[in-house]
Design a protein around this motif. Structure first.
Motif, PDB file in Angstrom:
ATOM      1  N   UNK A  68      -9.939   3.874   7.010  1.00  0.00           N
ATOM      2  CA  UNK A  68     -10.597   3.794   5.707  1.00  0.00           C
ATOM      3  C   UNK A  68     -11.036   5.137   5.157  1.00  0.00           C
ATOM      4  N   UNK A  69     -10.322   6.211   5.584  1.00  0.00           N
ATOM      5  CA  UNK A  69     -10.735   7.550   5.172  1.00  0.00           C
ATOM      6  C   UNK A  69      -9.968   8.097   3.963  1.00  0.00           C
ATOM      7  N   UNK A  70      -8.987   7.356   3.458  1.00  0.00           N
ATOM      8  CA  UNK A  70      -8.223   7.870   2.305  1.00  0.00           C
ATOM      9  C   UNK A  70      -8.834   7.372   0.998  1.00  0.00           C
ATOM     10  N   UNK A  71      -8.779   8.259  -0.019  1.00  0.00           N
ATOM     11  CA  UNK A  71      -9.308   7.881  -1.335  1.00  0.00           C
ATOM     12  C   UNK A  71      -8.191   7.333  -2.208  1.00  0.00           C
ATOM     13  N   UNK A 124      -1.814  10.521   8.184  1.00  0.00           N
ATOM     14  CA  UNK A 124      -2.187   9.779   6.977  1.00  0.00           C
ATOM     15  C   UNK A 124      -2.332   8.284   7.288  1.00  0.00           C
ATOM     16  N   UNK A 125      -1.389   7.751   8.065  1.00  0.00           N
ATOM     17  CA  UNK A 125      -1.439   6.333   8.434  1.00  0.00           C
ATOM     18  C   UNK A 125      -2.728   6.023   9.199  1.00  0.00           C
ATOM     19  N   UNK A 126      -3.055   6.938  10.164  1.00  0.00           N
ATOM     20  CA  UNK A 126      -4.271   6.733  10.959  1.00  0.00           C
ATOM     21  C   UNK A 126      -5.511   6.814  10.070  1.00  0.00           C
ATOM     22  N   UNK A 127      -5.507   7.784   9.156  1.00  0.00           N
ATOM     23  CA  UNK A 127      -6.651   7.961   8.254  1.00  0.00           C
ATOM     24  C   UNK A 127      -6.837   6.737   7.361  1.00  0.00           C
ATOM     25  N   UNK A 135      -2.676   2.321  -4.350  1.00  0.00           N
ATOM     26  CA  UNK A 135      -2.166   3.678  -4.143  1.00  0.00           C
ATOM     27  C   UNK A 135      -3.294   4.574  -3.624  1.00  0.00           C
ATOM     28  N   UNK A 136      -3.035   5.237  -2.497  1.00  0.00           N
ATOM     29  CA  UNK A 136      -4.018   6.149  -1.903  1.00  0.00           C
ATOM     30  C   UNK A 136      -3.460   7.563  -1.865  1.00  0.00           C
ATOM     31  N   UNK A 137      -4.397   8.533  -1.905  1.00  0.00           N
ATOM     32  CA  UNK A 137      -3.978   9.927  -1.938  1.00  0.00           C
ATOM     33  C   UNK A 137      -3.807  10.461  -0.510  1.00  0.00           C
ATOM     34  N   UNK A 189       0.859  -1.193   0.000  1.00  0.00           N
ATOM     35  CA  UNK A 189       0.000   0.000   0.000  1.00  0.00           C
ATOM     36  C   UNK A 189       0.894   1.240   0.000  1.00  0.00           C
ATOM     37  N   UNK A 190       0.654   2.145  -0.953  1.00  0.00           N
ATOM     38  CA  UNK A 190       1.426   3.381  -1.018  1.00  0.00           C
ATOM     39  C   UNK A 190       0.475   4.555  -0.769  1.00  0.00           C
ATOM     40  N   UNK A 191       0.881   5.460   0.128  1.00  0.00           N
ATOM     41  CA  UNK A 191       0.117   6.685   0.376  1.00  0.00           C
ATOM     42  C   UNK A 191       1.001   7.842  -0.076  1.00  0.00           C
ATOM     43  N   UNK A 192       0.538   8.653  -1.033  1.00  0.00           N
ATOM     44  CA  UNK A 192       1.378   9.708  -1.601  1.00  0.00           C
ATOM     45  C   UNK A 192       0.511  10.855  -2.126  1.00  0.00           C
TER      46      UNK A 192
END
Lengths: 274, 116
Positions: free
Chosen positions: B100-103, B93-96, B82-84, B61-64
């Motif tokens: 399940x709050x990241x798109x 961001x990790x907590x979000x 990939x999440x925004x 999982x990538x958050x960027x």
């Protein structure tokens, strides 16, 4: 003898100079190395055209032989290769076709596959053999095309180089015996002129300057040339008649005697064909 | 599951760029670690080099905040999600993400070639 027409800035008059030099040179080659937008042919209108496809090499992989050692990935300084899920991926627009991956693979899993990137257009304008490199739209690098075009230059050749001072310019001018630097007497023109002069000096080329579109001498350019010991060979003034020739797709040296004289003189000063 | 985020010089904030971020934050099974990004100073091809680094680390999982087309192609081939990024702090961001709050990130840009 190969004469490269260069200018750091676009629109300084490389093609104007190159086409006119070719037109007064008698038996010669004109090579359009500005493969992203070749326009010398608009003036030279070459006849008897033949075209040759040009390709560059791209690595292909034999999954049966690949052991996943990633030597190719580590070798590629352009990072055109990525190893994912047991197989290498190639980013063709990043690949510089250096062949390194093919050489470092210990199991022979890499092969080089040709991929068409454009064509050479060959034709004649009277005594002038016209060689035009034409890069396919969307291709990232015209270097292999420039290399093939310059390879075909025989005898006295005028190389019409791309603008700027980056890789395609270096490839175009590398084999030249003389660099004609076309300068525009403006602050912007001088800035980019210095960059292309630096490149020509790095390549160890003999250089001379043609100042184009001059209304009055531009002091900083004059000073720079004097201090660098760069000869100013000719000066072309702003000239409505020349502009009309260009707009009509005609060659000034074939229409206006003063341009025939100017470019003949220029060629003599450079030493071409003598 | 292994999560990765690009980190800025302060090692706390999410870096606005991916391939040339100075660090990456990795989070797996509640354990976090920070590693230098080998592609940060790449002359060219930073996107592919950074992507290779993340694939090699087994990131799933990538958050960027953003991602280039070339890197996205690699992540797609690797089956990475990939999440925004929606927060300034990487921890947020990790907590979000956990809540399940990241798109999903589905816009990928052409190269910046080192220009921020």
């Amino acid at each position: 003898m190969k004469i490269a027409c260069l200018s750091g800035k676009g629109g300084a008059g490389k093609t104007f100079a190159a086409v006119n030099l070719a037109a007064v040179a008698g038996e010669c080659c004109y090579v359009d190395c500005d493969v992203e937008e070749p326009n010398g042919r608009l003036f030279l209108k070459p006849e008897g055209l033949e075209t040759l496809p040009v390709s560059s090499l791209l690595p292909g992989f034999d999954p049966g032989l690949c052991t996943g050692c990633k030597k190719c990935v580590d070798f590629c300084r352009f990072h055109a290769l990525v190893y994912v899920k047991g197989k290498p991926m190639v980013f063709s627009e990043v690949c510089h076709s250096c062949g390194g991956c093919y050489l470092v693979c210990p199991t022979g899993a890499v092969r080089e596959e040709p991929r068409t990137i454009g064509m050479l257009e060959l034709g004649r304008h009277g005594d002038v053999s016209v060689i035009t490199g034409v890069l396919d739209p969307g291709e990232a690098s015209g270097i292999p095309l420039i290399r093939e075009a310059v390879k075909r230059a025989k005898g006295l050749s005028i190389l019409d180089c791309p603008p700027g001072s980056a890789c395609p310019v270096m490839e175009s001018a590398m084999d030249a015996d003389y660099c004609l630097l076309v300068a525009e007497p403006t602050a912007f023109g001088l800035h980019n002129f210095k960059m292309v002069y630096e490149l020509a000096s790095l390549l160890g080329k003999e250089c001379g300057v043609l100042i184009n579109k001059q209304d009055a001498p531009y002091g900083p350019l004059e000073d720079f040339c004097r201090e660098a010991g760069l000869p100013i060979l000719e000066r072309i003034p702003f000239d409505r008649e020349a502009a009309e020739c260009i707009a009509a797709g005609e060659i000034a040296a074939e229409k206006l005697p003063r341009y025939r004289e100017l470019f003949t003189r220029l060629l003599e000063k450079i030493g071409g064909g003598l | 599951m292994k999560i990765a985020l690009p980190l800025d010089e302060d090692r706390l904030s999410v870096c606005p760029v991916l391939a040339r971020a100075p660090y990456f934050l990795f989070s797996a099974g509640g354990e976090e670690s920070i590693e230098e990004n080998p592609a940060a100073q790449a002359q060219g091809g930073a996107g592919m080099q950074a992507a290779q680094f993340l694939v090699d680390r087994g990131v799933t999982v990538l958050i960027t905040p953003r991602c280039g087309e070339n890197a996205a192609e690699v992540f797609k081939a690797a089956g990475m999600e990939i999440f925004k990024s929606a927060n300034k702090a990487a921890a947020d961001d990790l907590a979000a993400y956990m809540e399940g709050k990241l798109e999903a990130l589905n816009h990928f840009h052409g190269g910046f070639h080192g220009i921020r």
